[in-house]
Design a protein around this motif. Structure first.
Motif, mmCIF file in Angstrom:
data_model
loop_
_atom_site.group_PDB
_atom_site.id
_atom_site.type_symbol
_atom_site.label_atom_id
_atom_site.label_comp_id
_atom_site.label_asym_id
_atom_site.label_seq_id
_atom_site.Cartn_x
_atom_site.Cartn_y
_atom_site.Cartn_z
ATOM 1 N N PRO A 6 0.826 -1.216 0.000
ATOM 2 C CA PRO A 6 0.000 0.000 0.000
ATOM 3 C C PRO A 6 0.856 1.261 0.000
ATOM 4 O O PRO A 6 2.018 1.248 0.418
ATOM 5 N N THR A 7 0.274 2.356 -0.462
ATOM 6 C CA THR A 7 0.959 3.645 -0.489
ATOM 7 C C THR A 7 0.146 4.681 0.265
ATOM 8 O O THR A 7 -1.017 4.461 0.624
ATOM 9 N N GLY A 8 0.773 5.836 0.470
ATOM 10 C CA GLY A 8 0.097 6.930 1.151
ATOM 11 C C GLY A 8 -1.061 7.497 0.371
ATOM 12 O O GLY A 8 -1.921 8.178 0.937
ATOM 13 N N LYS A 9 -1.099 7.211 -0.931
ATOM 14 C CA LYS A 9 -2.232 7.646 -1.747
ATOM 15 C C LYS A 9 -3.384 6.651 -1.674
ATOM 16 O O LYS A 9 -4.545 7.032 -1.520
ATOM 17 N N THR A 10 -3.063 5.357 -1.781
ATOM 18 C CA THR A 10 -4.116 4.344 -1.837
ATOM 19 C C THR A 10 -4.687 3.994 -0.459
ATOM 20 O O THR A 10 -5.826 3.572 -0.346
ATOM 21 N N HIS A 11 -3.890 4.180 0.612
ATOM 22 C CA HIS A 11 -4.314 3.792 1.960
ATOM 23 C C HIS A 11 -4.069 4.922 2.956
ATOM 24 O O HIS A 11 -3.605 4.714 4.066
ATOM 25 N N ARG A 12 -4.415 6.122 2.529
ATOM 26 C CA ARG A 12 -4.142 7.297 3.369
ATOM 27 C C ARG A 12 -4.847 7.216 4.718
ATOM 28 O O ARG A 12 -4.329 7.693 5.730
ATOM 29 N N ASP A 13 -6.003 6.604 4.742
ATOM 30 C CA ASP A 13 -6.782 6.550 5.979
ATOM 31 C C ASP A 13 -6.173 5.612 7.020
ATOM 32 O O ASP A 13 -6.604 5.588 8.170
ATOM 33 N N THR A 14 -5.140 4.853 6.651
ATOM 34 C CA THR A 14 -4.499 3.947 7.606
ATOM 35 C C THR A 14 -3.269 4.561 8.273
ATOM 36 O O THR A 14 -2.688 3.944 9.173
ATOM 37 N N LEU A 15 -2.870 5.739 7.847
ATOM 38 C CA LEU A 15 -1.612 6.325 8.316
ATOM 39 C C LEU A 15 -1.714 6.819 9.750
ATOM 40 O O LEU A 15 -2.720 7.412 10.150
ATOM 41 N N LYS A 16 -0.655 6.628 10.526
ATOM 42 C CA LYS A 16 -0.616 7.210 11.866
ATOM 43 C C LYS A 16 0.007 8.606 11.839
ATOM 44 O O LYS A 16 -0.119 9.358 12.805
ATOM 45 N N MET A 17 0.693 8.938 10.734
ATOM 46 C CA MET A 17 1.135 10.310 10.496
ATOM 47 C C MET A 17 0.859 10.629 9.035
ATOM 48 O O MET A 17 1.433 10.010 8.135
ATOM 49 N N ASP A 18 -0.014 11.582 8.792
ATOM 50 C CA ASP A 18 -0.420 11.922 7.432
ATOM 51 C C ASP A 18 0.677 12.722 6.734
ATOM 52 O O ASP A 18 1.488 13.400 7.372
ATOM 53 N N TRP A 19 0.700 12.641 5.412
ATOM 54 C CA TRP A 19 1.648 13.411 4.619
ATOM 55 C C TRP A 19 1.009 14.710 4.157
ATOM 56 O O TRP A 19 -0.204 14.793 3.952
ATOM 57 N N SER A 20 1.819 15.729 3.986
ATOM 58 C CA SER A 20 1.321 17.015 3.492
ATOM 59 C C SER A 20 1.710 17.236 2.039
ATOM 60 O O SER A 20 0.966 17.846 1.281
ATOM 61 N N HIS A 21 2.874 16.763 1.645
ATOM 62 C CA HIS A 21 3.279 16.844 0.242
ATOM 63 C C HIS A 21 4.407 15.855 0.001
ATOM 64 O O HIS A 21 5.290 15.659 0.839
ATOM 65 N N GLY A 22 4.335 15.197 -1.151
ATOM 66 C CA GLY A 22 5.447 14.390 -1.623
ATOM 67 C C GLY A 22 5.630 13.018 -1.017
ATOM 68 O O GLY A 22 5.932 12.068 -1.727
ATOM 69 N N HIS A 23 5.406 12.892 0.275
ATOM 70 C CA HIS A 23 5.777 11.653 0.971
ATOM 71 C C HIS A 23 4.599 10.678 0.988
ATOM 72 O O HIS A 23 4.056 10.347 2.048
ATOM 73 N N ASN A 24 4.226 10.195 -0.174
ATOM 74 C CA ASN A 24 2.984 9.424 -0.271
ATOM 75 C C ASN A 24 3.159 8.104 -1.010
ATOM 76 O O ASN A 24 2.219 7.571 -1.573
ATOM 77 N N SER A 25 4.365 7.561 -0.984
ATOM 78 C CA SER A 25 4.601 6.269 -1.633
ATOM 79 C C SER A 25 4.488 5.153 -0.599
ATOM 80 O O SER A 25 3.578 5.154 0.211
ATOM 81 N N THR A 26 5.425 4.202 -0.579
ATOM 82 C CA THR A 26 5.279 3.012 0.253
ATOM 83 C C THR A 26 5.082 3.347 1.732
ATOM 84 O O THR A 26 5.777 4.198 2.292
ATOM 85 N N ILE A 27 4.129 2.627 2.346
ATOM 86 C CA ILE A 27 3.858 2.778 3.782
ATOM 87 C C ILE A 27 4.656 1.738 4.563
ATOM 88 O O ILE A 27 4.665 0.553 4.236
ATOM 89 N N HIS A 28 5.324 2.200 5.599
ATOM 90 C CA HIS A 28 5.934 1.309 6.592
ATOM 91 C C HIS A 28 5.712 1.932 7.968
ATOM 92 O O HIS A 28 5.866 3.137 8.146
ATOM 93 N N ASN A 29 5.322 1.117 8.936
ATOM 94 C CA ASN A 29 5.109 1.581 10.297
ATOM 95 C C ASN A 29 4.087 2.719 10.350
ATOM 96 O O ASN A 29 4.206 3.634 11.149
ATOM 97 N N GLY A 30 3.102 2.664 9.471
ATOM 98 C CA GLY A 30 2.037 3.666 9.478
ATOM 99 C C GLY A 30 2.432 5.003 8.907
ATOM 100 O O GLY A 30 1.717 5.995 9.073
ATOM 101 N N ILE A 31 3.575 5.061 8.206
ATOM 102 C CA ILE A 31 4.091 6.311 7.638
ATOM 103 C C ILE A 31 4.468 6.053 6.185
ATOM 104 O O ILE A 31 5.196 5.103 5.884
ATOM 105 N N SER A 32 3.991 6.889 5.275
ATOM 106 C CA SER A 32 4.355 6.719 3.863
ATOM 107 C C SER A 32 5.619 7.520 3.560
ATOM 108 O O SER A 32 5.892 8.545 4.168
ATOM 109 N N ARG A 33 6.380 7.021 2.575
ATOM 110 C CA ARG A 33 7.718 7.551 2.304
ATOM 111 C C ARG A 33 7.862 7.985 0.843
ATOM 112 O O ARG A 33 6.945 7.852 0.046
ATOM 113 N N ILE A 34 9.050 8.446 0.518
ATOM 114 C CA ILE A 34 9.422 8.706 -0.866
ATOM 115 C C ILE A 34 10.038 7.424 -1.435
ATOM 116 O O ILE A 34 10.967 6.864 -0.852
ATOM 117 N N GLY A 35 9.539 6.958 -2.567
ATOM 118 C CA GLY A 35 10.051 5.745 -3.175
ATOM 119 C C GLY A 35 9.228 4.519 -2.805
ATOM 120 O O GLY A 35 8.293 4.581 -1.994
#
Length: 512
Positions: free
Chosen positions: A197-226
């Motif tokens: 999952p990514t920060g775009k497809t599973h945004r509602d699962t994040l424990k820290m939401d992204w504001s810009h750019g950091h919306n790729s692979t999720i690990h530990n409830g946080i989406s990253r770059i790449g």
């Protein structure tokens, strides 16, 4: 009588040897914070939080008011610290992507290689972000070389990139520890793995939401770059990074307590994603950004405790610095802006990370060597790029003519010697070699932007993305916040500084 004489002689030799090791070849510990601003610690004026361990370091050593890094982003500053050469002279020295190959090539003279020649055990613990592997990039499931061990370090325990970029694994020397061959690690930059999952497809699962750019692979409830997948047994929790850096730093110092050592403690605090350990969460009123500063301060305290426990405090030169100035919202909704209140992360300066204003590169800078450095405050200009030449001089290692091209020996200033001078000028850059520079020379500061107008990213929310002219000139003795462009009033000064900047860039070196 002969036995007594031999015993006495052995004692005298031991004392002289001990004195020589502490007075001439100290252990060296460089602690580099990440995105820490001039005003983020209490010994530099912060009032909204307290940093007692960094304050104690400053109380026992020299606190520099004109301490700099050479660039306002992480990769170029780290490149310059290790090589003693401005990053704009190198290739691929902008912010490194997840799969970047090694940026500093084997055979390059570095702080670590110079100190290794001087007989030091050398180690780096923490954030690397200077690439790993050959031209094809890292082989995450194999040998990750070249890397730190090919440029002078005996050992390393790393966060290979930076934690808002994938992957969330450690690197110990040439390998990712704890990898399961049945679950290989795959890392990509542009193409997502279909099973992750990514920060775009599973945004509602994040424990820290992204504001810009950091919306790729999720690990530990946080989406990253790449993007990445696999390697699950090797992954870490963000909350545990600081503890791991302290653990591995202590192991290194304990293993080499009986010989000179150089430790580069490269913290990830307070870079995003700011996810301090649970015991630090809520310790400040500034949100996770403030809590991460407190966590960083704890790390400094733990390293100092280890030096005390090993009876090494009087035999160790400690340097505390930052890789660039501060930023509030750097891609995550962590409350940094909303909870900032009256806190001034850059202190009295304008700008921050990504800019060539003073706030981007003037940072906390402290040196301590108990019994050798007289405590005080220094206004001399020093920079992280000077560690190469300065530590080489301190350990009596000659600098090759083709190495450390922009590093000056300011060891006297670093040691607090009253008559010693720092550097008289400094080139500051934003990221990579995009043509945006600042040149400080004495009280004057010239800005040069690549385009006729440029967008300056400042730490202050209301000034973000402010358009600026191609050239600006500031008198820092009257205007340390760089608010009044006086280029029209002093055209000859501007022309002189532009000529000086061009010469430094075109000559390919600053050091004679």
């Amino acid at each position: 009588m002969k036995t007594n004489f031999c015993t006495l002689l052995a004692l005298i030799i031991g004392v002289l040897t001990s004195h020589r090791c502490s007075a001439e070849t100290p252990n060296i510990v460089v602690i580099m914070a990440d995105d820490l601003g001039y005003g983020d610690v209490s010994c530099y004026g912060a009032t909204e939080l307290q940093t007692p361990h960094i304050d104690q370091l400053a109380k026992e050593g020299v606190r520099f008011t004109n301490g700099y890094c050479s660039a306002s982003t992480c990769t170029p500053t780290r490149y310059s610290l290790l090589t003693g050469t401005y990053a704009f002279r190198g290739e691929r020295t902008g912010i490194a992507p997840p799969n970047s190959p090694a940026i500093i090539q084997p055979g390059t003279e570095t702080v670590a290689s110079l100190l290794k020649k001087a007989g030091y055990a050398t180690g780096v613990v923490g954030k690397w972000h200077l690439g790993l592997g050959g031209p094809g990039g890292p082989d995450w499931n194999g040998d990750l070389k070249p890397g730190p061990l090919e440029i002078g370090f005996d050992t390393c325990f790393l966060l290979p990139t930076t934690n808002d970029r994938v992957p969330q694994v450690y690197v110990h020397d040439h390998r990712v520890p704890n990898l399961d061959p049945a679950d290989p690690l795959w890392v990509g930059q542009k193409k997502p793995s279909p099973d992750h999952p990514t920060g775009k497809t599973h945004r509602d699962t994040l424990k820290m939401d992204w504001s810009h750019g950091h919306n790729s692979t999720i690990h530990n409830g946080i989406s990253r770059i790449g993007f990445y997948t696999g390697g699950h047994a090797a992954r870490f929790r963000d909350e545990d990074l600081a503890d791991k850096w302290v653990e591995k730093s202590n192991e290194f110092m304990e293993a080499h307590k009986d010989e000179p050592f150089f430790l580069f403690f490269s913290s990830h605090d307070i870079h995003v994603p700011r996810m301090p350990h649970e015991r630090f969460q809520g310790k400040t009123k500034l949100g996770f950004r403030g809590d991460a500063i407190v966590e960083l301060d704890w790390c400094v305290g733990e390293v100092m405790k280890t030096l005390d426990r090993l009876s090494l405090a009087e035999k160790t030169l400690v340097v505390f610095c930052s890789d660039n100035g501060p930023v509030l919202d750097d891609g995550y909704k962590d409350g940094a802006i909303e909870k900032n209140g009256s806190h001034r992360a850059a202190g009295p300066f304008s700008g921050g990370k990504y800019s060539v204003y003073e706030g981007g590169t003037r940072t906390p800078f402290v040196t301590r060597w108990i019994g050798r450095i007289k405590p005080g405050v220094s206004d001399e200009m020093v920079c992280t790029i000077d560690l190469a030449a300065s530590l080489a001089a301190l350990t009596k290692q000659p600098l090759p003519n083709d190495a450390c091209l922009d590093s000056f020996d300011v060891s006297g200033a670093l040691l607090g010697q009253a008559s010693a001078k720092g550097r008289d000028h400094l080139v500051q850059q934003d990221n990579g070699s995009r043509g945006t520079f600042g040149l400080r020379s004495g009280k004057w500061k010239l800005h040069r932007y690549q385009n006729k107008t440029a967008r300056n990213v400042r730490v202050e929310q209301e000034l973000a993305n402010t358009k600026v002219p191609m050239h600006q000139l500031f008198d820092l003795s009257e205007d340390e916040a760089e608010k009044q462009n006086v280029l029209d009033e002093h055209p000859q000064v501007a022309a002189r500084l532009q000529k000086q900047l061009d010469a430094i860039i075109e000559n390919g070196r600053s050091r004679d």
